[in-house]
Design a protein around this motif. Sequence first.
Motif, mmCIF file in Angstrom:
data_model
loop_
_atom_site.group_PDB
_atom_site.id
_atom_site.type_symbol
_atom_site.label_atom_id
_atom_site.label_comp_id
_atom_site.label_asym_id
_atom_site.label_seq_id
_atom_site.Cartn_x
_atom_site.Cartn_y
_atom_site.Cartn_z
ATOM 1 N N LEU A 156 0.814 -1.221 0.000
ATOM 2 C CA LEU A 156 0.000 0.000 0.000
ATOM 3 C C LEU A 156 0.849 1.274 0.000
ATOM 4 C CD1 LEU A 156 -2.767 -1.202 2.463
ATOM 5 C CD2 LEU A 156 -2.992 -0.858 -0.015
ATOM 6 N N ILE A 187 -1.095 5.327 2.757
ATOM 7 C CA ILE A 187 -1.705 3.997 2.779
ATOM 8 C C ILE A 187 -3.205 4.075 2.466
ATOM 9 C CG2 ILE A 187 -2.388 2.137 4.373
ATOM 10 C CD1 ILE A 187 0.472 2.530 5.645
ATOM 11 N N GLY A 242 -4.519 4.927 -1.351
ATOM 12 C CA GLY A 242 -4.477 3.928 -2.405
ATOM 13 C C GLY A 242 -3.785 4.446 -3.653
#
Length: 249
Positions: A46, A241, A244
């Motif tokens: 991520l 994170i 995305g």
Amino acid sequence: ETEIPTDHPRYQDLLTRHRIEAGVEKGITHLQGMHAEGRGSAFDYLLGEETIPSADDAERAAAAQLLLADHPVISVNGNVAALVPGEVVDLASTVNAAIEINLFNRTPERMERIADHLRDHGAEDVLGLDADARIPELDHERSKVDAEGIYEADVVVVPLEDGDRAEALSEMGKTEIVVDLNPLSRSPQVAAIPIVDNIIRAFPNTTEHARALADADDATLREIVDSFDRAEALAAAEDRIRSGDLAGE
Ligand code: ATP
Ligand code: MG
């Protein structure tokens, strides 16, 4: 050491996984280390599997903090030993830090195997085997440290550390530098300098910063440490994170 094609899009991740498996086979990494690796790998995916700018800032602040320290110690567990043994030795020699083995699942056999593994990668002194001091407020096996190592240290690098120990060390007044890919985990939350990055990138990059800062005076180093904002670094990692927004995809 592996048969993973270097052009595989997830080459680094597969290499990391393989090193943990090899560590388990060699008896230096506990089976639970594979679960820790799996969690780390998900967060790294991520993050885009790269050192984000806030992590690079943290690594530079960590280098400055280590150069300022009187008695810095790098704590090594079974995952760290399997993933970055040579990089631990490089960082330790660059900032003049001691290396201490500290295991969540401590057995004399694993302690010895890790010490040998680190020596094979150039470590001269490896602490942790004496276990002649205790961290207060922790259960017996996890509290064991060396009197002349972590117990005495002013600055401790604790990569992939569990939350209880990280909290106990910070309550002892240690300045903690934590490397952990999960910015929400307790260990980075209690760290003076949380580095949200994969240890395979974090250690070499911190060493590189330390080399670049080797001739800096204390006032310059102090300024780098003081201008680092731990809350901002944790928030930047969490934002990356959650967004995305994967780099390069
Ligand atoms: P707790 O809440 O008790 O801290 P945890 O889920 O964080 O539990 P631990 O085993 O204590 O689990 O910690 C492992 C941590 O190490 C995880 O946060 C994981 O993201 C991180 N981690 C795993 N591999 C790496 C790596 N290669 N580089 C950096 N961090 C890693
Ligand atoms: Mg944790």
